[in-house]
Design an enzyme around this catalytic site. Structure first.
Site, PDB file in Angstrom:
ATOM      1  CE  LYS A 172      61.633 -11.154  13.871  1.00  0.00           C
ATOM      2  NZ  LYS A 172      62.798 -11.876  14.380  1.00  0.00           N
ATOM      3  CD  GLU A 247      64.934   5.102  10.645  1.00  0.00           C
ATOM      4  OE1 GLU A 247      65.977   5.305   9.995  1.00  0.00           O
ATOM      5  OE2 GLU A 247      64.084   5.973  10.870  1.00  0.00           O
ATOM      6  CB  CYS A 281      72.326   1.270   9.271  1.00  0.00           C
ATOM      7  SG  CYS A 281      71.725   2.143  10.716  1.00  0.00           S
ATOM      8  CD  GLU A 385      73.505  -2.141   4.557  1.00  0.00           C
ATOM      9  OE1 GLU A 385      72.550  -2.889   4.283  1.00  0.00           O
ATOM     10  OE2 GLU A 385      73.480  -1.335   5.505  1.00  0.00           O
TER      11      GLU A 385
HETATM   12  O1  TXE Z   1      68.355  -8.357   8.221  1.00  0.00           O
HETATM   13  P1  TXE Z   1      66.826  -8.489   8.133  1.00  0.00           P
HETATM   14  P2  TXE Z   1      69.393  -9.558   8.135  1.00  0.00           P
HETATM   15  C1  TXE Z   1      71.347  -5.260   6.365  1.00  0.00           C
HETATM   16  C2  TXE Z   1      72.728  -5.761   6.140  1.00  0.00           C
HETATM   17  C3  TXE Z   1      72.591  -7.224   6.273  1.00  0.00           C
HETATM   18  C4  TXE Z   1      71.258  -7.423   5.617  1.00  0.00           C
HETATM   19  C5  TXE Z   1      70.546  -8.650   6.016  1.00  0.00           C
HETATM   20  O2  TXE Z   1      73.148  -5.446   4.843  1.00  0.00           O
HETATM   21  O3  TXE Z   1      73.589  -7.929   5.629  1.00  0.00           O
HETATM   22  O4  TXE Z   1      70.514  -6.303   6.031  1.00  0.00           O
HETATM   23  O5  TXE Z   1      70.567  -8.802   7.423  1.00  0.00           O
HETATM   24  C6  TXE Z   1      63.152  -9.574  10.579  1.00  0.00           C
HETATM   25  N1  TXE Z   1      58.864  -9.979   7.820  1.00  0.00           N
HETATM   26  N2  TXE Z   1      71.072  -4.850   7.716  1.00  0.00           N
HETATM   27  O6  TXE Z   1      69.007 -10.652   7.249  1.00  0.00           O
HETATM   28  O7  TXE Z   1      66.448  -9.791   7.563  1.00  0.00           O
HETATM   29  C7  TXE Z   1      64.350 -10.314  11.117  1.00  0.00           C
HETATM   30  O8  TXE Z   1      63.953 -11.492  11.788  1.00  0.00           O
HETATM   31  C8  TXE Z   1      59.102  -9.329   8.983  1.00  0.00           C
HETATM   32  C9  TXE Z   1      71.024  -3.459   7.940  1.00  0.00           C
HETATM   33  O9  TXE Z   1      69.648  -9.911   9.510  1.00  0.00           O
HETATM   34  O10 TXE Z   1      66.306  -7.264   7.508  1.00  0.00           O
HETATM   35  C10 TXE Z   1      64.947  -9.262  12.033  1.00  0.00           C
HETATM   36  O11 TXE Z   1      64.216  -9.218  13.262  1.00  0.00           O
HETATM   37  N3  TXE Z   1      60.291  -9.318   9.581  1.00  0.00           N
HETATM   38  C11 TXE Z   1      70.470  -3.125   9.227  1.00  0.00           C
HETATM   39  C12 TXE Z   1      64.722  -7.978  11.257  1.00  0.00           C
HETATM   40  O12 TXE Z   1      63.663  -8.274  10.338  1.00  0.00           O
HETATM   41  C13 TXE Z   1      61.312  -9.936   8.983  1.00  0.00           C
HETATM   42  C14 TXE Z   1      70.644  -4.005  10.356  1.00  0.00           C
HETATM   43  C15 TXE Z   1      65.934  -7.491  10.452  1.00  0.00           C
HETATM   44  O13 TXE Z   1      66.445  -8.552   9.691  1.00  0.00           O
HETATM   45  C16 TXE Z   1      61.135 -10.618   7.762  1.00  0.00           C
HETATM   46  C17 TXE Z   1      70.632  -5.401   9.982  1.00  0.00           C
HETATM   47  C18 TXE Z   1      59.842 -10.616   7.172  1.00  0.00           C
HETATM   48  N4  TXE Z   1      59.562 -11.248   6.021  1.00  0.00           N
HETATM   49  C19 TXE Z   1      70.882  -5.762   8.702  1.00  0.00           C
HETATM   50  N5  TXE Z   1      62.315 -11.158   7.407  1.00  0.00           N
HETATM   51  C20 TXE Z   1      70.402  -1.693   9.605  1.00  0.00           C
HETATM   52  N6  TXE Z   1      69.879  -0.850   8.744  1.00  0.00           N
HETATM   53  O14 TXE Z   1      70.789  -1.330  10.694  1.00  0.00           O
HETATM   54  C21 TXE Z   1      63.201 -10.825   8.375  1.00  0.00           C
HETATM   55  N7  TXE Z   1      62.590 -10.107   9.342  1.00  0.00           N
END
Ligand code: TXE
Length: 483
Positions: A172, A247, A281, A385
């Site tokens: 996904k 991660e 990240c 962050e």
């Molecule tokens: O990330 P999410 P978001 C951090 C960064 C950002 C914050 C939120 O600070 O502002 O996270 O970003 C899926 N069950 N990073 O909201 O939600 C979602 O659809 C299963 C750091 O975009 O964590 C996507 O495919 N999956 C980071 C994936 O999780 C779920 C990179 C990541 O989204 C879910 C991105 C659930 N309940 C954001 N809810 C890094 N470490 O590189 C969401 N997802």
């Protein structure tokens, strides 16, 4: 406008209920594509197909699976420009960055795991009267959940070792950046990868992502994303005893010692802070500078940042494009407001960019690269962050103070140290609680090395043998001598 579909059991299909979501271009707010808004019933179809396909794939000799990775790498390489264009369109990142980093690394991930696997020797342990053979089987069906910042780079970083080790996949991608995952599905389809080995289900995290976490036939989850989501992933998957790799986020320190080569340190700190508009990240979003050189460094750093070229993602000259969405822009701006409330001073940036421009990129999610000084290293802006083009800058006197400041966050992903004395840099690196520290470089990756965070930045390691270990069950076969 594109209409993307799920890829399940070797066919491109709509969500069962036909619902869709819009994929928005962050540079102009226009709809790029629609994607299926899938639900748990779509995950069910993908998991059933994956389960059916997995035993055959696992039984395919390792040498053949390695050849598959090489074939996939070649096919993706032939689409290098298409991938770069799609990634730039979806994320708002400069096209030059999408070519250099996203498209290239996606190819390299497949090629690396193929060549790394070729070098592996069977592990054996000899006894006086028997021989032990360490054997690795695929985990089964694995769920791969990936974010929007480096879409195909991070997806392929999981898909390559998962396929290599004999797993079938339910993937996904982020609903905000679905284009390149679709290119990967098209590529695997064109190559006739056996049906069901790779399945792609588009949709929202709490719907599709959650469905993957909860599905009883999915044996392992590899997740990259925010720490808050990581907590949900762990809470859901752990009681089902699924193998987990997380991660998560980071708040990485760039530490500049007073003997550092000034130009090298400035260039490195700029790159660490603002690559992909700070949305990596590993980005160095806190800069800790030794007091003796702080004035000189800060002036040179601010000068370099303020001369960065902000521009449309498709413009060859752009160094900074947009952030991922207007919603994310608002979140990042709220941290700039908070920095003011916390007593900070903006040295450069702090405002939206390209706002006055006429044309298709008018009113995009552009934010000028922003440097904030004068904040405590314990302030919210310096410990949470932000994940945008905003960096805070702080001063320290002693190396012990640098260590304490660097370690004063809940995160522990990465960091960099800039010094003329590499032995001193290496010793200081050992005091920083993060999964990786670079000395006089940043994002310099050898894919054989362990990659992952400590503290709230994650659980587990990926890379080389660590990825191969995660995506397999290691068993031992002990054969007694017969004489
Ligand atoms: O990330 P999410 P978001 C951090 C960064 C950002 C914050 C939120 O600070 O502002 O996270 O970003 C899926 N069950 N990073 O909201 O939600 C979602 O659809 C299963 C750091 O975009 O964590 C996507 O495919 N999956 C980071 C994936 O999780 C779920 C990179 C990541 O989204 C879910 C991105 C659930 N309940 C954001 N809810 C890094 N470490 O590189 C969401 N997802």
């Amino acid at each position: 406008m594109l209409h993307l579909k799920n890829y399940i059991d070797g066919a491109f299909v709509e969500a069962h209920d036909g619902q869709t979501l819009e994929d928005i271009n962050p540079a102009n707010g226009q709809v790029i594509a629609t994607i299926p808004r899938s639900k748990s019933s779509d995950v069910e179809s993908a998991a059933v197909a994956a389960k059916k396909a997995q035993s055959g794939w696992n039984a395919t000799p390792m040498a053949e699976r390695i050849t598959w990775l090489e074939t996939i790498a070649d096919a993706l390489e032939s689409k290098h420009e298409q991938i770069a264009q799609a990634e730039s369109l979806d994320t708002g990142k400069p096209i030059s960055l999408a070519r250099r980093v996203d498209a290239s690394r996606s190819v390299e991930n497949f090629r690396f795991f193929a060549s790394f696997a070729r070098e592996q020797k069977e592990m054996t342990f000899e006894m006086k009267d028997a021989m032990n053979y360490v054997h690795r089987n695929g985990l089964g069906v694995v769920g791969l959940i990936t974010p929007w910042n480096l879409p195909l780079y991070l997806l392929s970083w999981k898909v390559a070792p998962a396929l290599l080790m004999g797993n079938a996949i339910v993937a996904k991608p982020s609903e905000m950046t679905p284009l390149t995952a679709n290119i990967l599905a098209e590529t695997l389809d064109e190559l006739n990868l056996p049906s069901g080995v790779f399945n792609l289900v588009h949709g929202l995290g709490p719907e599709v992502g959650q469905g993957i976490l909860e599905h009883p036939s999915i044996n392992g989850i590899s997740f990259t994303g925010g720490t808050a989501t990581g907590r949900i992933v762990a809470a859901t998957a752990a009681p089902m005893f699924k193998k987990l790799s997380l991660e998560l986020g980071g708040k990485n320190a760039t530490i500049v010692l007073d003997d550092a080569d000034m130009q090298q340190a400035v260039d490195g700190a700029v790159r660490a802070a603002f690559t992909n508009s700070g949305q990596v990240c590993l980005c160095g979003s806190r800069i800790l500078v030794q007091a003796r050189i702080a004035e000189e460094f800060n002036a040179a750093f601010v000068k370099a940042v303020s001369s960065m070229k902000i521009g449309a993602p498709g413009d060859e000259e752009s160094q900074i494009g947009t952030v991922i969405s207007m919603e994310h822009l608002n979140k990042v701006e709220s941290y700039i407001d908070l920095a003011m409330e916390e007593g900070g001073t903006i040295l450069t940036g702090g405002t939206r960019a390209m706002t006055g421009r006429l044309g298709p990129d008018h009113n995009g999610a552009y934010l000028a690269p922003t440097v904030v000084a004068g904040l405590s290293h314990l302030s919210r802006c310096a410990t949470e962050e932000i994940f945008g083009p905003v960096v805070t800058i702080h001063t320290f006197e002693t190396l012990q103070e640098a260590t304490e400041m660097a370690n004063a966050t809940e995160y522990g992903l990465a960091g960099s140290i800039w010094t003329a004395d590499t032995a001193k840099g290496k010793a200081l690196a050992q005091t920083i609680d993060t999964g990786i520290v670079w000395v006089n470089t940043w994002l310099h990756r050898d894919l054989r090395t362990p990659f992952g965070g400590v503290k709230n930045s994650g659980v587990g390691r990926e890379g080389g043998q660590w990825s191969m270990g995660f995506f397999s069950e290691t068993t031992n076969i002990c054969v007694k001598d017969q004489n």
